[in-house]
Design an enzyme around this catalytic site. Sequence first.
Site, PDB file in Angstrom:
ATOM      1  N   GLU A  87      26.470  24.590   6.351  1.00  0.00           N
ATOM      2  CA  GLU A  87      26.128  23.370   5.616  1.00  0.00           C
ATOM      3  C   GLU A  87      25.978  22.234   6.617  1.00  0.00           C
ATOM      4  O   GLU A  87      26.966  21.626   7.030  1.00  0.00           O
ATOM      5  CB  GLU A  87      27.222  23.054   4.594  1.00  0.00           C
ATOM      6  CG  GLU A  87      27.466  24.160   3.593  1.00  0.00           C
ATOM      7  CD  GLU A  87      28.863  24.073   2.969  1.00  0.00           C
ATOM      8  OE1 GLU A  87      29.227  23.015   2.426  1.00  0.00           O
ATOM      9  OE2 GLU A  87      29.603  25.069   3.048  1.00  0.00           O
TER      10      GLU A  87
ATOM     11  N   HIS B  34      23.301  24.561   0.328  1.00  0.00           N
ATOM     12  CA  HIS B  34      24.511  25.384   0.348  1.00  0.00           C
ATOM     13  C   HIS B  34      24.171  26.879   0.245  1.00  0.00           C
ATOM     14  O   HIS B  34      24.778  27.613  -0.543  1.00  0.00           O
ATOM     15  CB  HIS B  34      25.429  24.948  -0.787  1.00  0.00           C
ATOM     16  CG  HIS B  34      26.878  25.252  -0.582  1.00  0.00           C
ATOM     17  ND1 HIS B  34      27.354  26.526  -0.389  1.00  0.00           N
ATOM     18  CD2 HIS B  34      27.962  24.447  -0.543  1.00  0.00           C
ATOM     19  CE1 HIS B  34      28.673  26.480  -0.252  1.00  0.00           C
ATOM     20  NE2 HIS B  34      29.075  25.229  -0.332  1.00  0.00           N
TER      21      HIS B  34
ATOM     22  N   HIS C  67      31.161  17.899  -3.439  1.00  0.00           N
ATOM     23  CA  HIS C  67      29.785  18.357  -3.685  1.00  0.00           C
ATOM     24  C   HIS C  67      29.087  17.680  -4.876  1.00  0.00           C
ATOM     25  O   HIS C  67      28.535  18.355  -5.761  1.00  0.00           O
ATOM     26  CB  HIS C  67      29.783  19.875  -3.906  1.00  0.00           C
ATOM     27  CG  HIS C  67      30.062  20.678  -2.669  1.00  0.00           C
ATOM     28  ND1 HIS C  67      29.855  20.201  -1.392  1.00  0.00           N
ATOM     29  CD2 HIS C  67      30.542  21.955  -2.520  1.00  0.00           C
ATOM     30  CE1 HIS C  67      30.169  21.145  -0.513  1.00  0.00           C
ATOM     31  NE2 HIS C  67      30.605  22.207  -1.156  1.00  0.00           N
TER      32      HIS C  67
HETATM   33  C1  GLA Z   1      32.133  24.141   0.571  1.00  0.00           C
HETATM   34  C2  GLA Z   1      33.532  23.691   0.544  1.00  0.00           C
HETATM   35  C3  GLA Z   1      34.338  24.809   0.097  1.00  0.00           C
HETATM   36  C4  GLA Z   1      33.891  25.304  -1.228  1.00  0.00           C
HETATM   37  C5  GLA Z   1      32.503  25.729  -1.176  1.00  0.00           C
HETATM   38  C6  GLA Z   1      31.947  26.142  -2.508  1.00  0.00           C
HETATM   39  O1  GLA Z   1      31.916  25.009   1.600  1.00  0.00           O
HETATM   40  O2  GLA Z   1      33.961  23.171   1.771  1.00  0.00           O
HETATM   41  O3  GLA Z   1      35.662  24.427   0.070  1.00  0.00           O
HETATM   42  O4  GLA Z   1      33.952  24.282  -2.162  1.00  0.00           O
HETATM   43  O5  GLA Z   1      31.746  24.666  -0.674  1.00  0.00           O
HETATM   44  O6  GLA Z   1      32.785  26.919  -3.251  1.00  0.00           O
END
Ligand code: GLA
Length: 390
Positions: free
Chosen positions: A347, A209, A135
């Site tokens: 996402e 997100h 991320h």
């Molecule tokens: C995404 C990732 C997860 C986690 C979340 C935030 O969904 O795939 O593993 O990092 O973001 O916590």
Amino acid sequence: MPIDSSMWSLAPWLGTALALATTRGRAAKLDHGAYGTTKDGEQVEIYTLTNDHGMVVKFLSYGGIITEIDVPDRQGQLANVVLGFRTLEEYKTNGASIYFGALIGRYANRIGQARFTLDGHEYKLAANNGPNFLHGGNVGFDKQVWRVEPLRSNDGVGATLTLTSPDGQEGFPGTLTVRVTYTLTNDDALRITYEARTDKDTVLNLTNHSYFNLAGNGSGTVEDQILTINADRFTPTDATLIPTGELSPVNGTPMDFRTATSIGARLRSSFQPLVYAHGYDHNWVLNKPSLGALSFAARAYEPRSGRVLDCYTTEPGVQVYTSNFLDGSHVGSAGRTYRQTDGFALETQNFPDSPNKPQFPTTELKPGQTFHSETVFRFATDRPFRRSNP
Ligand code: GLA
């Protein structure tokens, strides 16, 4: 980057509502106000979009974070259907690895071993998720202040958020100029468009997100909420959630959401991918008429309130995450703690680790090209209610 207020300073009503003429009912409007300052003294603002029958989306210039989406149930009763915090301080500290509502870049999801090779050159990134990059790295787009400008739109009210990421930021090549537009339409959709340009060959993967709970933020688990995902395949991963490179059929597995199924129905199954991820935290390969087409990705439905969320995207994948890492240690904006399964994220994105997986759709962007993607979250109820527009 300081917030540009030139658009606002043209008007004597700085800080008050900007009413945008629309074709029906009440006028949609955009308000803004101060929300706090970053540690570098940058001012952070909160923006409120209201459509012509009262649906509300709030977001911050910090991280483009969507803090609130108020949506009617089948009686017309509004509830905030996204998880979030109450203060900037909480977003900066508690939210740093939770990413509530945030814009994620330059690369959403994971890049294996925190490195990739492009044009024969190896780029090293922050390993901020075990051995992997996640991320955007240490200071991704979710932790930067975006410049926000109001947008006049025929079908609703919106704002454009821009950010320039300097060459080499978080290890990525090229100066990247990113433009994200949030539009709240008068048919109750939040449309997010993403555009980006670069001055050197680079890679990118952009998403938002938001964590949804259609019964209302803070109301407990989403296990009874019913999900449909328009995907015949998903990308299985290793134990660190890096795709193996295969596209596996969902048929006969707990990953099969081609027919509407409650999120909790198979959540505790011993299916290895669910064990690795502590729940759902996987990328589905969306069925698409053609790569890049805006098409139906997923539907979520909450039977008690009747709220329905439909997600459409131009992206090839969607990471569905059932908030597996929320552990009750943070109090959210409804004044209650969040635990595992209290929200689900959709996402929309390219597949994880694409820069190291030549068989996946490319995430490369070259000078002269403009990256474009679009995701629509459309809200409705299972039975129409009579709107009381004046
Ligand atoms: C995404 C990732 C997860 C986690 C979340 C935030 O969904 O795939 O593993 O990092 O973001 O916590």
